[in-house]
Design a protein around this motif. Structure first.
Motif, short mmCIF file in Angstrom:
data_model
loop_
_atom_site.label_atom_id
_atom_site.label_comp_id
_atom_site.label_asym_id
_atom_site.label_seq_id
_atom_site.Cartn_x
_atom_site.Cartn_y
_atom_site.Cartn_z
N GLU A 114 5.43 -7.54 -11.83
CA GLU A 114 5.46 -6.14 -12.45
C GLU A 114 4.13 -5.70 -12.77
OE1 GLU A 114 8.26 -5.81 -15.58
OE2 GLU A 114 8.56 -3.60 -15.09
N GLY A 115 4.11 -4.44 -12.21
CA GLY A 115 2.63 -3.98 -12.45
C GLY A 115 2.82 -2.35 -12.30
N ALA A 116 2.02 -1.76 -13.27
CA ALA A 116 2.04 -0.28 -13.51
C ALA A 116 0.40 0.39 -13.74
CB ALA A 116 2.88 0.11 -14.47
N SER A 117 0.55 1.33 -13.03
CA SER A 117 -0.90 2.06 -13.52
C SER A 117 -0.65 3.53 -13.12
CB SER A 117 -2.05 1.28 -12.87
OG SER A 117 -3.29 1.87 -13.16
N ILE A 118 -2.15 4.00 -13.05
CA ILE A 118 -1.89 5.55 -12.57
C ILE A 118 -3.16 5.60 -11.25
CG2 ILE A 118 -2.59 7.87 -12.99
CD1 ILE A 118 -1.65 7.35 -15.74
N THR A 119 -2.55 6.04 -10.14
CA THR A 119 -3.35 6.01 -8.82
C THR A 119 -4.80 6.94 -9.17
OG1 THR A 119 -2.36 8.06 -8.16
CG2 THR A 119 -1.40 5.98 -7.43
N VAL A 120 -5.83 6.44 -8.57
CA VAL A 120 -7.33 7.01 -8.61
C VAL A 120 -7.21 7.57 -7.29
CG1 VAL A 120 -9.55 6.49 -8.93
CG2 VAL A 120 -8.01 5.32 -10.06
N PHE A 121 -6.95 6.82 -6.38
CA PHE A 121 -7.30 7.36 -5.07
C PHE A 121 -5.77 7.63 -4.42
CE2 PHE A 121 -10.40 4.64 -5.52
CZ PHE A 121 -11.73 5.19 -5.24
N PRO A 122 -5.80 8.90 -3.33
CA PRO A 122 -4.03 9.21 -2.85
C PRO A 122 -3.47 7.93 -2.61
CG PRO A 122 -5.98 10.55 -2.18
CD PRO A 122 -6.68 9.48 -2.62
N THR A 123 -4.12 6.95 -1.77
CA THR A 123 -3.52 5.92 -1.48
C THR A 123 -3.95 4.49 -2.35
OG1 THR A 123 -3.46 6.65 0.81
CG2 THR A 123 -3.04 4.28 0.51
N THR A 159 0.86 -1.19 -0.08
CA THR A 159 -0.02 0.03 -0.07
C THR A 159 0.82 1.07 0.03
OG1 THR A 159 -2.04 1.03 0.91
CG2 THR A 159 -0.18 0.12 2.56
N PHE A 160 0.46 2.22 -0.73
CA PHE A 160 1.57 3.15 -0.76
C PHE A 160 0.52 4.72 -1.01
CE2 PHE A 160 1.37 3.18 -5.55
CZ PHE A 160 1.05 2.00 -5.75
N THR A 161 0.91 5.61 -0.56
CA THR A 161 0.47 6.87 -0.58
C THR A 161 1.34 7.80 -1.05
OG1 THR A 161 -0.73 6.70 1.63
CG2 THR A 161 -0.77 8.87 0.79
N VAL A 162 0.99 8.28 -2.41
CA VAL A 162 1.63 9.07 -3.39
C VAL A 162 0.72 10.25 -4.01
CG1 VAL A 162 2.85 7.16 -3.94
CG2 VAL A 162 1.18 7.79 -5.54
N GLY A 163 -0.54 10.51 -3.63
CA GLY A 163 -1.33 11.37 -4.10
C GLY A 163 -2.05 10.83 -5.38
N ALA A 164 -3.17 11.38 -5.84
CA ALA A 164 -4.23 11.09 -6.84
C ALA A 164 -3.33 11.26 -8.28
CB ALA A 164 -5.54 11.45 -6.92
N GLY A 165 -4.02 10.42 -9.19
CA GLY A 165 -3.38 10.69 -10.65
C GLY A 165 -1.83 10.51 -10.85
N VAL A 166 -1.11 9.71 -9.97
CA VAL A 166 0.40 9.56 -10.23
C VAL A 166 0.76 8.31 -10.89
CG1 VAL A 166 2.59 9.51 -8.79
CG2 VAL A 166 0.72 10.91 -8.17
N PRO A 167 1.54 8.19 -11.82
CA PRO A 167 1.97 7.15 -12.33
C PRO A 167 2.94 6.32 -11.58
CG PRO A 167 2.20 8.68 -13.93
CD PRO A 167 1.86 9.49 -12.64
N TRP A 168 2.63 4.89 -11.39
CA TRP A 168 3.47 4.14 -10.35
C TRP A 168 4.00 2.76 -11.08
CZ3 TRP A 168 1.74 -0.59 -9.43
CH2 TRP A 168 0.11 -0.87 -9.39
N ARG A 169 5.04 2.23 -10.81
CA ARG A 169 5.42 0.86 -11.29
C ARG A 169 6.02 0.00 -10.03
NH1 ARG A 169 6.87 -1.49 -15.96
NH2 ARG A 169 6.37 0.36 -17.08
N LEU A 170 5.58 -0.97 -9.68
CA LEU A 170 5.71 -1.70 -8.63
C LEU A 170 6.34 -3.05 -9.21
CD1 LEU A 170 5.97 -2.54 -5.51
CD2 LEU A 170 3.76 -3.52 -5.95
N THR A 171 7.86 -3.31 -8.95
CA THR A 171 8.37 -4.71 -9.26
C THR A 171 8.89 -5.49 -8.22
OG1 THR A 171 10.43 -3.58 -9.47
CG2 THR A 171 9.14 -3.80 -11.39
N ILE A 172 8.75 -6.78 -8.07
CA ILE A 172 9.30 -7.52 -7.12
C ILE A 172 10.09 -8.77 -7.50
CG2 ILE A 172 8.55 -9.06 -5.32
CD1 ILE A 172 5.57 -8.02 -5.46
N ASP A 173 11.45 -8.50 -7.13
CA ASP A 173 12.43 -9.44 -7.53
C ASP A 173 12.85 -10.39 -6.76
OD1 ASP A 173 12.31 -7.76 -9.75
OD2 ASP A 173 13.92 -6.51 -9.08
#
Lengths: 116, 485
Positions: free
Chosen positions: A100-109, A77-91
């Motif tokens: 590997e997943g990526a999207s744009i936040t809808v909610f701040p968290t 879970t991460f709080t970065v603000g709304a409308g922020v592109p993110w990418r999560l990778t687990i190695d």
């Protein structure tokens, strides 16, 4: 040796990238994998805060897990603000990318939960 | 408000017949007042003290006390006698401002509030922690991008089912509460975990977080200007811009919180009078400014001019108004204190002498006498005079972790001039002391050497200008002995 083969511990590395930066004065990120394989992500070892790296916009955490990583539940879970592109990778240690997943936040968290 | 009862029990070196106009901390150390309840055995004075003291979070510090000598026979300290203030009555009041206490309290409050909001935002939702969200994503063939994907899925479902309902054709965040309430009802605890239940919880969490996040933003805007940070973060903070500081705080909330807790513990110990408020490794020096008011009155029977006449009542008094400033450098355990003020006093002018009456005898070869120590003054009582005083002190106390069982040793050197604008006397004191800590009790014992030097004296006065005396003190402060009103 990979824990996916049931031969001891392995280390997971979670990396959260915000390629365009955050939309928040502070970024909070926490989470981890079901390291003991009990179907829950609940212990302090499993849920841990990510640390900001020297690289701008990158937060990481590492976790040693006892259970096989294949099919392992994880949640971040991460709080970065709304409308922020993110990418999560687990190695996995050794460099194998397990998720590997990526999207744009809808909610701040944002919360991401899936199986490796 | 803390109430205190203190007993100062002592031997020999009291000053009978002379009103004492010392500052309120003349009994102990310059920057370590006896606070809360104390039992003190000192070789300088013998008195009972009732004391109230407090330090508020807004930075207000005050200490007030009244005291009276302890009668050596009856062991009673009389504050009043026949509706008059008792002999040797003394009252003191210190009131002022502690800048650091205010900053510390404000930041501690801020950090705790930020911590609570961060905890709320980083708490793992139960549906994520137990895999329900992951199973939902799998079942609905979502690309596992978490909330973003769930929201996208919901919007599509909503749009298709409400396509003919005009304004409701698009799912908006403002609809979340309604949907959450509707879908929450589907949570029946069944193993099947119907999607409606999950979505109800999902919406509830999003709604709570949507309310929490603006609170966090507002709280960040209220970040204290003078951040109190641990050493390791101080250097890092200096490299950052103001806009980057919140992230530093967020990344190290736990460390900062623990550090502040240590400082608050130190403050609590300081309130007990056991340790100085030094706040080790601070980014900036500390400042404590207090005003001093002290009043003492002494009523004694004095023989004036002739020991054969009746002794008369003589009143001596002393009123002190001054300021008290403590500078707390960034060096742990070090404190520098300055005091200055004016003093209006009238002394009795009496000295202790031995008065003897001859006991009659019929046999000229036998004689006797009955002697007692009395106060005698050869002339009239001296007029009241106004003088000034200036004092300085430097104190160092070794700081530990302020845990039970620790003993904190220290040393203090003080010096000053009394009687400014009048008969000047230089004073100095070197004190070695130690403070053992146990629960809510702080003991203190120490040894001091006092030296005074008569700077001014009359042409007829002779003898050494120096007077050297020693002082020992043993005591303890008891937190909240009388409770908190």
């Amino acid at each position: 040796m990979s824990a996916a083969k049931g031969c001891g511990m392995s280390k997971l590395k979670f990396t959260l990238r915000l390629p365009k930066g955050s939309n928040s004065p502070i970024v909070l990120a926490a989470g981890g994998a079901d390291g003991d394989g009990n179907g829950q992500i609940e212990t302090e070892k499993e849920v841990e805060a990510f640390k900001h790296t020297a690289e701008q916009g990158v937060w990481v955490r590492e976790q040693e897990v006892d259970a096989p990583t294949q099919g392992m539940l994880f949640a971040v879970t991460f709080t970065v603000g709304a409308g922020v592109p993110w990418r999560l990778t687990i190695d996995e240690s050794g460099g194998k990318v397990l998720f590997e997943g990526a999207s744009i936040t809808v909610f701040p968290t944002e919360t991401v939960s899936f199986f490796l | 408000v803390r109430a205190a009862v203190a007993l100062l029990v002592a031997a020999g070196l009291a000053l009978p017949g002379v009103a004492s106009g010392e500052d309120g901390q003349g009994d102990s150390l310059t920057v370590l007042p006896w606070s809360t309840a104390s039992l003190v055995v000192s070789s300088k004075d013998t008195r009972a003290v009732l004391q109230l003291s407090d330090m508020t979070d807004c930075g207000l510090r005050w200490t007030g006390s009244v005291s009276a000598p302890l009668d050596s026979d009856s062991r009673v300290a009389a504050f009043t006698n026949n509706r008059e203030l008792g002999s040797g009555f003394k009252a003191t009041l210190q009131i002022g401002w502690d800048r650091d206490a205010k900053i510390l309290a404000a930041q501690a409050k801020w950090v705790h509030e930020v911590e609570a909001l961060v905890t709320a935002l980083t708490a793992m939702p139960i549906y994520a922690a137990n895999g329900r969200l992951a199973r939902f994503a799998t079942a609905n063939k979502l690309p596992s991008q978490g909330d973003s994907a769930v929201w996208s899925w919901l919007q599509k479902r909503w749009t298709s089912s409400h396509a003919t309902e005009g304004t409701l054709s698009e799912l908006k965040e403002s609809d979340a509460a309604t949907i959450a309430a509707a879908t929450e009802a589907a949570c029946d605890g069944s193993v099947a975990e119907p999607p409606g239940c999950l979505l109800g919880q999902w919406f509830t969490v999003q709604e709570e977080r949507s309310k929490t996040y603006p609170k966090l933003l507002k709280k960040i805007e209220e970040m204290p200007k003078d951040l109190i940070l641990p050493d390791a973060l101080l250097d890092e903070s200096k490299k950052l811009s103001k806009a980057e500081l919140p992230q530093l705080v967020a990344d190290h909330l736990g460390e900062i919180s623990a550090y502040l807790a240590t400082l608050q513990k130190e403050d609590a110990t300081a309130r007990l009078g056991a340790a100085m408020v030094t706040r080790p490794a601070r980014a900036h020096a500390g400042h404590v400014l207090l005003g001093d008011v002290a009043f003492s009155v002494d009523t004694k029977s004095v023989y004036g001019g002739d020991l054969s006449t009746e002794a008369t009542k003589t009143i001596a008094y002393d009123l002190v108004l001054g300021v008290d400033y403590s500078y707390l450098p960034t060096v742990a355990g070090l404190s520098v204190n300055f005091r200055g003020g004016m003093e209006r006093s009238r002394e009795s002018g009496a000295e202790e002498v031995e008065r003897c009456e001859t006991i009659d005898s019929d046999d000229p070869a036998v004689s006797g006498k009955d002697c007692t120590d009395v106060l005698f003054r050869s002339g009239a009582q001296p007029d009241a005079e106004t003088t000034g005083y200036a004092r300085g002190a430097i104190t160092y106390q070794l700081h530990g972790k302020l845990n039970d069982g620790e003993v904190l040793p220290g040393v203090e050197l003080r010096g000053g001039i009394d009687g400014l604008f009048g008969t000047r006397v230089g004073n100095g004191r070197l004190s070695l002391f130690a403070t053992p800590l146990k629960d809510d009790t702080a003991g203190r014992f120490g040894l001091a050497i006092d030296a005074s030097y008569a700077i001014d004296r009359g042409p007829m006065e002779s003898g050494t200008r120096w007077t050297i005396t020693s002082l020992v003190f043993v005591g303890a402060s008891f937190k909240d002995l009388l409770g908190k009103p």
